[in-house]
Design an enzyme around this catalytic site. Structure first.
Site, mmCIF file in Angstrom:
data_model
loop_
_atom_site.group_PDB
_atom_site.id
_atom_site.type_symbol
_atom_site.label_atom_id
_atom_site.label_comp_id
_atom_site.label_asym_id
_atom_site.label_seq_id
_atom_site.Cartn_x
_atom_site.Cartn_y
_atom_site.Cartn_z
ATOM 1 N N CYS A 321 0.727 -0.539 0.148
ATOM 2 C CA CYS A 321 -0.009 -0.182 0.166
ATOM 3 C C CYS A 321 0.832 1.087 -0.249
ATOM 4 O O CYS A 321 2.059 1.321 1.104
ATOM 5 C CB CYS A 321 -0.641 -0.064 1.252
ATOM 6 S SG CYS A 321 -2.368 1.434 1.182
ATOM 7 N N ARG A 417 -12.598 0.952 -4.511
ATOM 8 C CA ARG A 417 -12.392 0.688 -2.576
ATOM 9 C C ARG A 417 -12.280 2.410 -2.423
ATOM 10 O O ARG A 417 -11.481 2.804 -1.507
ATOM 11 C CB ARG A 417 -11.417 0.216 -2.828
ATOM 12 C CG ARG A 417 -11.096 0.113 -1.326
ATOM 13 C CD ARG A 417 -9.622 -1.157 -1.042
ATOM 14 N NE ARG A 417 -9.753 -1.566 -0.024
ATOM 15 C CZ ARG A 417 -8.875 -1.159 0.865
ATOM 16 N NH1 ARG A 417 -8.009 -0.003 0.896
ATOM 17 N NH2 ARG A 417 -8.538 -1.250 2.232
#
Length: 502
Positions: A321, A417
């Site tokens: 991430c 998302r």
């Protein structure tokens, strides 16, 4: 258990440590040992995923398309944990993944391909990811089972132009869908058979071969009970978004028997998620919903007031991430877990520590800082049960692992998302990489759990609940580790070494 603070002041309480304006990761902090009056094997790791869903072990597989599909879901449930099936596929396909995991009671899922007896297998791709192919009268699921073809038998078949019906093995003995490994093995021994077909409502749902049974039976045995719902099926979770079309996805998931849904968003404190929480709770009041992701008490309180049954904590802490780097928003995971847990427990809402888990020590820290479960992505990626095929990279056997915020994943649909609208300019908040072959989760998770028990023993916590009580009664003490202390706490000073955990 004595929850009286130690008479000698040593270390810091979590309240004091996390109120100094620093954002700490798991590696930044260390727990000080406490008093032991019990064996490590006596540590109780049972917990709650949500207000109403119990788990025997506090481990959750992340809803990522390189981590959690049917095989991971059935394996995690058999271990006493749970997996959240990703939503980066059409709604009907996601529902099929949920159904497949719930259609058996063994952690073996081959996802067989089908063929008619008149078919000719021209390439090994016809087997898909399965080691065999089921032959039915209609060449698809739902037909009468006539036999099966193992991939290795087809490989050894010299004349590849023969029809499947000319060399298929006869249909094996059948067993009910909920038969356990011991029952399946008993049938194989009695029938001198190398395979058993699992049947449900008159339809064959899978084929279990002897090699797989012997492989699984050779793994460490856990005393923890499997995660099973009132219907006797494995409990399986699924991810969904907050857009209008996700309401239709939810219908598919509920029909498939999903036990819990996770509203999958990188920043959960939004009007979109608050409204979706209220929608799910009004239309399906018996279905638990997990909100997130959040990292602050303010975010958490908004979702708690909306009615969530669990909170997912973490923003930018995963190994793949890049949210903190790209958006300059997030929080160190240790700080985030403690802060959110300190407010969520007052409402009885369990916290899922999502991201930043690289070893068993991180799991101990996440749980001891107030989380009820630890959600793992990279820790499980590369395993036998993770989606995808193994490839060789620089001589190492690896599987692909990618962030759901990577451009590659967003192209398949996960942009929901990260985007609250239909923005045409997509900005990556994740990367695509590879992780080495870890073997089966059925093998390494039991060792991981034993390491967690030993960590709990060292801090004097005989259960997950007692760890939380020790934290909140100011008995559990921590310190911040300097860079040198972190180096000292790892392997150092050696010319070479081999690191084995079990």
């Amino acid at each position: 258990m004595d929850f009286t603070p130690p008479p000698i002041e040593d270390g810091f309480t979590a309240e004091k440590l996390f109120s100094q304006g620093f954002s700490y990761t798991y590696d930044d902090v260390i727990f000080l040992p406490h008093y032991i009056d019990f064996a490590a094997d006596a540590v109780d790791l049972s917990t709650r995923l949500t207000r109403r869903l119990p788990l025997a072990v506090p481990l959750v597989a992340s809803p990522m398309d390189t981590v959690s599909e049917s095989a991971m879901a059935s394996a995690m449930a058999s271990l006493g944990g749970i997996a959240i099936v990703h939503s980066n596929v059409p709604a009907a396909a996601q529902a099929s993944l949920v159904r497949a995991a719930k259609s058996r009671r063994v952690p073996i899922l081959s996802e067989p391909a089908f063929a008619a007896p008149s078919a000719v297998i021209e390439h090994e791709d016809d087997f898909a990811a399965s080691p065999f192919l089921l032959v039915t009268d209609i060449g698809a699921a739902g037909g009468k089972l006539l036999g099966y073809v193992a991939k290795r038998d087809w490989t050894n078949q010299k004349d590849k132009s023969l029809r499947v019906g000319d060399y298929m093995a006869p249909p094996p003995r059948r067993a009910p869908w909920n038969a356990d490994l011991n029952k399946i093995h008993e049938i194989m021994e009695n029938e001198k058979s190398g395979a058993v077909a699992l049947e449900r409502d008159g339809e064959v749902v899978d084929l279990v071969v002897r090699e797989e049974v012997e492989r699984v039976k050779g793994y460490p045995k856990l005393a923890a009970p499997a995660t099973v719902g009132p219907d006797g099926e494995f409990m399986v979770g699924a991810a969904m978004g907050t857009r209008e079309d996700d309401k239709e996805r939810l219908k598919h998931l509920v029909k498939a028997g999903v036990n819990v849904v996770v509203l999958d968003s990188s920043q959960g404190n939004s009007i979109y998620q608050l409204e979706m929480v209220k929608y799910v709770k009004s239309v399906y009041p018996e279905l638990d919903v997990i909100g997130g992701n959040v990292v602050t008490m303010y975010q958490a309180e908004n979702l708690i007031q909306a009615g969530v049954d669990g909170l997912r904590v973490g923003m930018g802490s995963g190994s793949i991430c890049t949210t903190q780097e790209v958006c300059a928003v997030g929080r160190g995971q240790a700080t985030a877990v403690y802060k959110v847990s300190s407010i969520a427990y007052k409402s009885g809402v369990p916290v899922i520590a999502d991201g930043g888990i690289s070893n068993s020590g991180h799991i101990v820290k996440a749980l001891s800082l107030g989380a009820s479960t630890a959600m793992m992505g990279s820790f499980l990626a590369g395993s036998h049960e993770a989606p995808g095929a193994y490839v060789y990279q620089n001589g190492q056997r690896v599987k692909k692992y990618r962030g759901m915020g990577s451009l590659e994943a967003m192209t398949k649909g996960s942009d929901a998302r990260y985007l609250g609208d239909t923005a045409k300019l997509k900005i990556a908040q994740g990367v695509v990489g590879a992780v080495k072959d870890k073997g089966s989760v059925l093998n390494f998770i039991p060792y991981t759990l034993q390491a967690v028990r030993q960590g709990f023993q060292d801090i004097g916590a005989s259960s997950l609940q007692s760890a939380h009580d020790l934290l909140r009664s100011r008995v559990l003490r921590l310190e911040v580790r300097t860079g040198a202390a972190q180096v000292e706490g790892g392997v150092h000073g050696l010319v070479s070494y081999e690191k084995k955990y079990y």
